[in-house]
Design a protein around this motif. Structure first.
Motif, short mmCIF file in Angstrom:
data_model
loop_
_atom_site.label_atom_id
_atom_site.label_comp_id
_atom_site.label_asym_id
_atom_site.label_seq_id
_atom_site.Cartn_x
_atom_site.Cartn_y
_atom_site.Cartn_z
N THR A 46 32.40 24.84 40.45
CA THR A 46 31.71 25.98 39.84
C THR A 46 32.15 27.30 40.49
OG1 THR A 46 29.81 25.73 41.32
CG2 THR A 46 29.71 24.60 39.19
N GLY A 47 32.59 27.23 41.75
CA GLY A 47 33.09 28.44 42.39
C GLY A 47 34.35 28.95 41.72
N LEU A 48 35.18 28.04 41.19
CA LEU A 48 36.39 28.46 40.49
C LEU A 48 36.05 29.01 39.11
CD1 LEU A 48 38.83 25.55 41.45
CD2 LEU A 48 38.23 27.62 42.70
N TYR A 49 35.10 28.35 38.40
CA TYR A 49 34.66 28.89 37.11
C TYR A 49 34.14 30.31 37.29
CZ TYR A 49 34.49 23.90 35.76
OH TYR A 49 34.79 22.58 35.50
N THR A 50 33.33 30.47 38.32
CA THR A 50 32.72 31.78 38.58
C THR A 50 33.78 32.83 38.86
OG1 THR A 50 30.74 30.71 39.47
CG2 THR A 50 31.08 33.01 40.05
N SER A 51 34.75 32.48 39.69
CA SER A 51 35.79 33.44 40.07
C SER A 51 36.56 33.94 38.86
CB SER A 51 36.75 32.80 41.07
OG SER A 51 36.08 32.42 42.25
N VAL A 52 36.92 33.04 37.96
CA VAL A 52 37.69 33.43 36.78
C VAL A 52 36.92 34.40 35.91
CG1 VAL A 52 38.72 32.59 34.63
CG2 VAL A 52 39.05 31.30 36.75
N LEU A 53 35.68 34.03 35.55
CA LEU A 53 34.94 34.83 34.58
C LEU A 53 34.48 36.16 35.14
CD1 LEU A 53 34.56 33.99 31.66
CD2 LEU A 53 34.99 32.04 33.13
N CYS A 54 34.11 36.18 36.43
CA CYS A 54 33.66 37.46 36.97
C CYS A 54 34.82 38.45 37.09
CB CYS A 54 32.94 37.27 38.30
SG CYS A 54 34.01 36.91 39.71
N LEU A 55 36.00 37.95 37.42
CA LEU A 55 37.17 38.83 37.48
C LEU A 55 37.49 39.42 36.12
CD1 LEU A 55 39.54 36.77 39.83
CD2 LEU A 55 38.40 38.92 40.38
N LEU A 56 37.39 38.60 35.08
CA LEU A 56 37.67 39.10 33.73
C LEU A 56 36.59 40.07 33.27
CD1 LEU A 56 38.89 35.80 31.99
CD2 LEU A 56 40.28 37.69 32.88
N GLY A 57 35.32 39.73 33.54
CA GLY A 57 34.24 40.61 33.12
C GLY A 57 34.31 41.96 33.78
N TYR A 58 34.61 41.98 35.08
CA TYR A 58 34.69 43.26 35.77
C TYR A 58 35.93 44.04 35.35
CZ TYR A 58 34.31 46.80 39.37
OH TYR A 58 34.19 48.01 40.01
N ALA A 59 37.01 43.34 35.03
CA ALA A 59 38.23 44.03 34.60
C ALA A 59 37.98 44.85 33.34
CB ALA A 59 39.34 43.02 34.35
N VAL A 60 37.06 44.39 32.50
CA VAL A 60 36.78 45.09 31.24
C VAL A 60 35.74 46.20 31.45
CG1 VAL A 60 35.89 44.84 28.88
CG2 VAL A 60 37.36 43.07 29.86
N PHE A 61 34.69 45.92 32.20
CA PHE A 61 33.56 46.85 32.29
C PHE A 61 33.45 47.57 33.64
CE2 PHE A 61 32.31 43.90 28.96
CZ PHE A 61 31.83 44.76 27.98
N GLY A 62 34.20 47.13 34.66
CA GLY A 62 34.08 47.76 35.98
C GLY A 62 34.91 49.02 36.08
N PRO A 63 34.38 50.07 36.73
CA PRO A 63 35.10 51.35 36.80
C PRO A 63 36.12 51.44 37.92
CG PRO A 63 32.94 51.58 37.80
CD PRO A 63 33.02 50.16 37.27
N SER A 64 35.98 50.61 38.96
CA SER A 64 36.88 50.75 40.11
C SER A 64 38.19 50.00 39.86
CB SER A 64 36.21 50.19 41.37
OG SER A 64 37.13 50.17 42.45
N ARG A 65 39.28 50.62 40.28
CA ARG A 65 40.59 49.99 40.13
C ARG A 65 40.92 49.04 41.27
NH1 ARG A 65 44.33 52.72 36.56
NH2 ARG A 65 43.31 54.44 35.48
N VAL A 66 40.10 49.04 42.33
CA VAL A 66 40.44 48.23 43.50
C VAL A 66 39.41 47.16 43.84
CG1 VAL A 66 41.86 50.03 44.54
CG2 VAL A 66 39.42 49.95 45.07
N LEU A 67 38.16 47.32 43.45
CA LEU A 67 37.14 46.36 43.85
C LEU A 67 37.41 44.98 43.28
CD1 LEU A 67 33.70 48.23 43.66
CD2 LEU A 67 35.18 47.84 45.62
N VAL A 68 37.14 43.98 44.09
CA VAL A 68 37.31 42.58 43.68
C VAL A 68 35.96 41.89 43.77
CG1 VAL A 68 38.42 40.39 44.18
CG2 VAL A 68 39.70 42.53 44.46
N LEU A 69 35.52 41.31 42.67
CA LEU A 69 34.27 40.56 42.64
C LEU A 69 34.54 39.08 42.76
CD1 LEU A 69 33.20 43.30 41.59
CD2 LEU A 69 31.67 42.03 40.09
N GLY A 70 33.51 38.35 43.16
CA GLY A 70 33.64 36.90 43.24
C GLY A 70 32.46 36.29 43.96
N PRO A 71 32.45 34.97 44.13
CA PRO A 71 31.41 34.32 44.92
C PRO A 71 31.36 34.95 46.31
CG PRO A 71 32.75 32.70 43.78
CD PRO A 71 33.44 34.01 43.60
#
Length: 572
Positions: A46-71
């Motif tokens: 589930t940690g891998l599922y989470t990593s994939v989707l949160c990266l994609l979600g933030y890439a679309v809606f997140g304003p920062s060009r450098v921040l990395v989200l994840g577990p």
């Protein structure tokens, strides 16, 4: 959708750097994602599922060009503390995943709504001292909770004290697996040494690969060393988490706490990295971006996520230029899920425990704690209370304690503000605190009094008692000038107090005078009709003008303070 702006402004020269940074990032996210999933009490995949989707979600809606989200290691215990009481006796993994996924969706909805409503200021609910204490307590809780896994056995206990006692009992009873302990402790030492000596290398990936090679090469599974095993192949389908109505209230409480921590963590990390590049932090859009990432993770069997300072630093050092880095990282993790799940089968559980402990140690801020001790003992005490709240009461109560302490600290400063009597100091412009300058010159019959807070219901009585004390101590007193520049508000309770206080002073031949009162506050004074009681001429735009008016009226001159007379006479 900030991604639209990224697409429009993207430069072709950025692509090679974003791809390299994404590859480096994915190498870090795979082992960390699995480790933090287990920290949250969930299956490693589930940690891998989470990593994939949160990266994609933030890439679309997140304003920062450098921040990395994840577990994140700081959220793992909070997730576990929220869902553990709701699990059935057998601890069904499927139910745990459903609860964690719904928790992620709820965190996401809270963050999006708060971002749209412009509630970015909520991040300020955690002051720096209480945040340091909370993180120190969290680090201690995580380390104690992972020690048994590091030594190759498990304990059935809940809470810091109980887990520490159970771990020591397990060691005493010989439950530790010597092979697993060597592997776990060696992994921890390896990660810490590589981080210290070669910080640019992916220490977690190197240690995981070496540990897996040792497990496979020496058949350590035959010595009862637990491993991750082969992960489920493929990507999870879109799934609305199925939970009962009775699960929603406790999940919502946990979601609120997680949202506060995630937002505070994100804002501090975003501010640090934005300052390096001269960028502006868009707090409300960050909330929307984090919310979207959590919702995306939640509907694909993931769990709540936050920003990671360490992973963001790795991406930046690898040359990341935009959110494309996150998309590349998500693509690589997806390829692992679809084509190479067997790569993880020899990763030992003690090494995952070592990864979590190393991350927990990075959460602790001993330097900040020492600085609080040397600079401000009251804030050091707040950080210690926050630490004890997490360590003794639990993770979720601990965050409530931390937020409550931050709010109480603000209230305390307004309730018991600094007060001072002012005098003139030779060679220094303006008037200054007589406690700091005991030899400051005074004017006979005048006290200049400064109150460093808004005048509100909580401190109105203190203000009144102090002014009455000043008047009672000086029989020759004629004016009390309130240096009102720090007074940013006067509420109705304080207005009634001022009316009674002025009448009491007038009966004793003392005038209450205000200097440097801000225009909005003066408007409130007039709205309260206080000028019917307090002479309108007793409001002066500057402190110098107020003092000059008193001198014109009395012909008083500045003089050094005199020792108190034996007959109890005035010192002024």
């Amino acid at each position: 959708m900030p991604a639209v702006g990224v697409v429009r402004s993207y430069e072709r020269a950025w692509l090679p750097k974003d791809v390299v940074a994404g590859l480096v990032l994915s190498a870090l996210l795979v082992p960390q994602g699995m480790a933090y999933a287990e920290l949250a009490g969930l299956p490693p995949v589930t940690g891998l599922y989470t990593s994939v989707l949160c990266l994609l979600g933030y890439a679309v809606f997140g304003p920062s060009r450098v921040l990395v989200l994840g577990p994140d290691s700081s959220l793992g215990p909070m997730i576990a503390a929220t869902i553990a009481p709701l699990l059935l006796a057998d601890g069904d993994p499927a139910r745990a995943v459903a609860l964690a996924s719904m928790l992620a969706v709820m965190v996401g909805v809270v963050m999006v709504v708060a971002g749209v409503a412009r509630f970015g200021f909520v991040a300020d609910l955690l002051s720096k001292p209480t945040q340091i204490g909370y993180m120190n307590g969290l680090a201690l809780t995580i380390v104690i909770g992972q020690l048994a896994k590091l030594f190759g056995f498990s304990v059935d206990a809940d809470g810091l004290v109980a887990e520490a006692r159970a771990f020591l009992s397990g060691l005493a009873d010989g439950e530790a697996n010597a092979t697993a302990a060597v592997l776990g402790v060696g992994s921890l030492v390896g990660i810490l040494l590589l981080n210290q000596l070669l910080p640019k290398l992916p220490s977690v990936l190197i240690v995981v690969v070496l540990a897996a090679v040792l497990v496979n090469g020496f058949d350590l599974e035959s010595r009862d060393v637990d491993t991750v095993g082969v992960l489920p192949q493929g990507f999870p389908p879109f799934t609305v988490p199925a939970v009962s109505w009775g699960d929603l209230p406790p999940l919502f409480v946990g979601a609120l706490a997680i949202a506060v921590v995630a937002l505070a963590d994100t804002m501090s990390t975003a501010s640090a990295f934005a300052a390096r590049k001269g960028d502006r932090v868009r707090g409300n859009q960050e909330m929307v971006g984090i919310g979207a990432a959590n919702i995306a993770a939640g509907v694909f069997q993931g769990f709540p996520v936050s920003t990671s300072g360490s992973r963001t630093a790795v991406a930046e050092q690898a040359g990341s230029r935009s959110q494309v880095t996150g998309i590349v990282g998500a693509g690589m993790i997806t390829m692992v899920l679809v084509f190479a799940t067997s790569l993880m089968q020899y990763v030992p559980q003690p090494t995952l425990g070592a990864i979590v402990i190393a991350a927990a140690l990075s959460l602790a801020d001993m330097t900040g704690t020492r600085r609080l001790w040397h600079q401000r003992r009251t804030e050091f005490a707040l950080s210690i209370v926050a630490l004890l709240g997490v360590a003794l009461l639990g993770v979720l109560p601990g965050i409530l304690v931390a937020v409550g302490l931050s709010i109480l600290n603000v209230f305390r400063r307004a309730w018991w503000p600094h007060q001072a009597e002012l005098g003139r100091v030779e060679g220094i412009a303006g008037l200054h605190d007589t406690d700091s300058y005991p030899d400051a010159q005074l004017l006979r019959g005048l006290v200049v009094y400064r109150f460093d807070a808004p005048l509100i219901f909580a401190n109105a009585r203190m203000f009144s008692e102090k002014v009455r004390e000043i008047a009672a101590d000086d029989p020759g007193l004629r004016w009390i000038i309130v240096a009102a520049e720090p007074i940013t508000d006067v509420d109705t309770t304080a207005s009634d107090m001022l009316q009674d206080l002025d009448a009491w002073l007038n009966a004793r031949g003392v005038s209450l005078v205000f200097a440097e009162l801000k225009h909005p506050v003066r408007e409130k004074i007039e709205r309260y009709e206080l000028t019917r009681t307090i002479n309108p001429e007793h409001f002066h735009p500057t402190l110098d003008e107020a003092v000059a008016a008193y001198v014109r009226q009395t012909d008083a001159s500045w003089r050094s303070p005199q020792p108190e007379a034996d007959d109890g006479g005035s010192r002024r």
